[in-house]
Design an enzyme around this catalytic site. Sequence first.
Site, short mmCIF file in Angstrom:
data_model
loop_
_atom_site.label_atom_id
_atom_site.label_comp_id
_atom_site.label_asym_id
_atom_site.label_seq_id
_atom_site.Cartn_x
_atom_site.Cartn_y
_atom_site.Cartn_z
N HIS A 88 -12.77 9.58 -12.96
CA HIS A 88 -11.53 10.65 -13.29
C HIS A 88 -10.81 10.09 -14.38
CE1 HIS A 88 -8.87 13.65 -12.37
NE2 HIS A 88 -7.88 12.94 -11.84
N GLY A 103 5.70 13.46 -1.98
CA GLY A 103 6.17 14.06 -3.15
C GLY A 103 5.71 15.27 -3.54
N GLY A 114 2.73 9.58 1.28
CA GLY A 114 3.53 10.18 0.11
C GLY A 114 3.76 11.54 0.25
N ASP A 170 6.66 8.68 4.06
CA ASP A 170 7.06 8.12 3.01
C ASP A 170 7.93 7.04 3.08
OD1 ASP A 170 8.20 8.01 0.12
OD2 ASP A 170 7.10 10.06 -0.01
#
Length: 310
Positions: free
Chosen positions: A177, A11, A9, A33
């Site tokens: 979380h 991003g 990932g 990615d």
Amino acid sequence: MKKKIALIGGGQIGGNLALLSVQKSLGDVVIFDIPAAEGLVKGKALDINQLAAVDGYDCRCMGSTNPADLAGSDVVIVTAGVPRKPGMSREDLLEINLKIIREVAANIQAQCPEAFVINIANPLDAMVFALHKIIGQKKQLVAGMAGVLDTSRFKCFVAQALGCSIRDIDALVLGGHGDDMVPLLRHSTVGGVPLCELLPKDKLDAIVKRTREGGAELVALYKTGSAYFGPAASAIVMAESYLLDRKRILPCAALLEGEYGISGYFFGVPAQIGAGGVEKILELKLEDAEKAELAKSFASVKKTVDSVQL
Ligand code: APR
């Protein structure tokens, strides 16, 4: 030999993870990615390699969409997935991110099954559970990043309330979380002085609430995604402790086998991270009210995890 860090990932969080890894000379970095994001990750890698010349960093970065480039990674940090938009809970991401996590886990299993895997994708406690189940690594090699970030948010608000240095605050946020995470006020100190002696109850309650809603506060401000600087820095502390065998005690989501009365679930607890991964879980002696708060948080985590179909 230099270590290798794979970021699955590339991003917002992935880009910051890459930058911090290089700046801290943790190792060479692969930002991985999907094919649609090839330009994005190749661009970020090139940009960071060019920046490396400015301050003389020796680690290099590459962007890739080829799973074979993950081979030989010492650490894998997973952010593949979709972030929240305003009004969404982390649990709303379950179905979409679970599909992505299945593919990510298969890639890790095929390319670097011995790596220490740190998951950041949400819903955190369910995604790290799924990753561990699919990859089938030993439990020490999989952890979720949440507690370091939640604790850091708590410390930030305490420092603001007291006008003191954030460095002198010791605190611990445990549990899932989610909105019922458990900031442990009784275990929080400022320069060694119990926090509960420094702030009145209404102020402490407000800090606890803001910490619990810390992620949503940022989602509402950003509008198009969720937090990225804090999550990246928090995961890097965990990666660093593993790669440098620092043996730091960090709150993170670890697979429990009886600790805190929980078995078979990942849950936020203080853990020692060193060359063996999650080497030890520390058990705190909690008071009844704290136990009840933790049980409430665990009930939420369990509900989400039990709905995971692998
Ligand atoms: N393999 C690799 N990367 C993927 C895959 C996949 N199968 N599917 C999606 N991605 C990539 C996207 O292309 C994107 O570049 O994951 C990246 C996610 O980046 P952002 O959308 O910017 O999200 P970010 O803010 O980094 O958050 C990622 O972390 O905190 C959590 O809730 C957050 O689950 C979210 C995750």
